[in-house]
Design an enzyme around this catalytic site. Sequence first.
Site, short mmCIF file in Angstrom:
data_model
loop_
_atom_site.label_atom_id
_atom_site.label_comp_id
_atom_site.label_asym_id
_atom_site.label_seq_id
_atom_site.Cartn_x
_atom_site.Cartn_y
_atom_site.Cartn_z
N CYS A 1 -8.86 0.89 8.36
CA CYS A 1 -7.92 0.47 9.40
C CYS A 1 -7.63 -1.02 9.30
O CYS A 1 -8.44 -1.85 9.73
CB CYS A 1 -8.47 0.82 10.78
SG CYS A 1 -7.41 0.27 12.13
N CYS B 1 -7.38 -2.88 12.60
CA CYS B 1 -8.68 -3.18 13.22
C CYS B 1 -9.39 -4.31 12.49
O CYS B 1 -9.98 -5.19 13.12
CB CYS B 1 -9.60 -1.96 13.17
SG CYS B 1 -8.79 -0.38 13.47
N ASP B 2 -9.38 -4.29 11.17
CA ASP B 2 -10.30 -5.14 10.41
C ASP B 2 -9.65 -6.23 9.56
O ASP B 2 -10.34 -7.08 9.02
CB ASP B 2 -11.16 -4.25 9.48
CG ASP B 2 -12.00 -3.26 10.27
OD1 ASP B 2 -12.36 -3.59 11.41
OD2 ASP B 2 -12.28 -2.17 9.75
#
Length: 323
Positions: free
Chosen positions: A149, A152-153
């Site tokens: 992701c 997200c990261d």
Amino acid sequence: MTSSDIDVRNVTIIGSGPAGLTAAIYTARASLEPLVIEGEPSSTGDQPGGQLMLTTEVENFPGFPEGIMGPELMLNCRAQAARFGAELKTEKVSRVDLSSRPFGIWVGDPEVADPTYRSHAIIISTGAKALMLDQENEQRLIGRGVSTCATCDGFFFRDADIAVIGGGDSAMEEANFLTKFARSVTVIHRRDSLRASQIMEDRARANPKVSFLWDTTVTDVLGDQTVTGVALENVKTGETGTLDVTGVFVAIGHRPNTDLFKGQLEMKDNGYLVTDGKSTRTNVEGVFACGDVQDDVYRQAVTAAGSGCAAAIDAERWLEDQH
Ligand code: NAP
């Protein structure tokens, strides 16, 4: 067991990621005494608490200015649901019967005649799985350089060299997004042409930080504590080599966890559950779906939590109308 012994619930929530646990908090606070069947860990990636149990720090969930670890966030949600009276069972649903109400839900042997539970309403929040290469080191280094992701990261990979695996729209989207942070992004694709739509391909090709390695598969992810590179093989020539990267984003697709509902609930061609307009209603009255199992677009913890709230309200209103 006689059918009168079967536990009949107001509402049963299947799945315990952000969507399921938010639905649990809301239905519990509405005094519906929800049962949450939270799943069991399995070698195929099933995980009570959902995909956040496999991530490290979550920085984009509102309310945590310093960020919060994914597992801690989910354990907090679980405790919050339990505090209001949700009953959580670490069990896995093996079969459902949505053909008559109260609906039947089996855990354990799906062949036995009587269901384990019956429920007037069901909220489905079984989530989706990011597909992965299923290699030992890839699994070991999840959260230590391996991610599924970028939203997200990506932030953790400032000035890094990154590999993105895949040739679809997700891979192009992740590659472009990651160039906001990364020094370089190498898309590694197993063929010599992309599956992605033309516009996404054009955008990636026009991005000076994105380059492509064609006809190439990742045979191993390298690194002891964190990722240091990937081992590669050209599928046409057999040539092998390595690429030094500190981030590996696997973007080879997602699969919704909908096998249980095949033949009973309406699904899109890609297997995601269909819900009615802005609501969480499925095509079976009394069955609601929320989170990634019905969302092939946003797939974020916060959007899942939001739809879990919507499912709880939809279920509560529907139950009120029934009684
Ligand atoms: P996808 O279209 O199924 O593409 C998956 C890619 O990963 C393909 O290029 C595939 O290679 C490759 N792949 C699959 N298994 C692999 C393996 N084991 N090893 C190496 N490579 C592998 O999945 P997606 O990109 O996640 O997209 C899913 C759907 O969401 C699509 O309909 C897409 O259009 C949509 N989507 C849209 C947007 C957008 O419009 N903004 C963004 C993301 C996703 P092959 O090509 O060789 O099969």
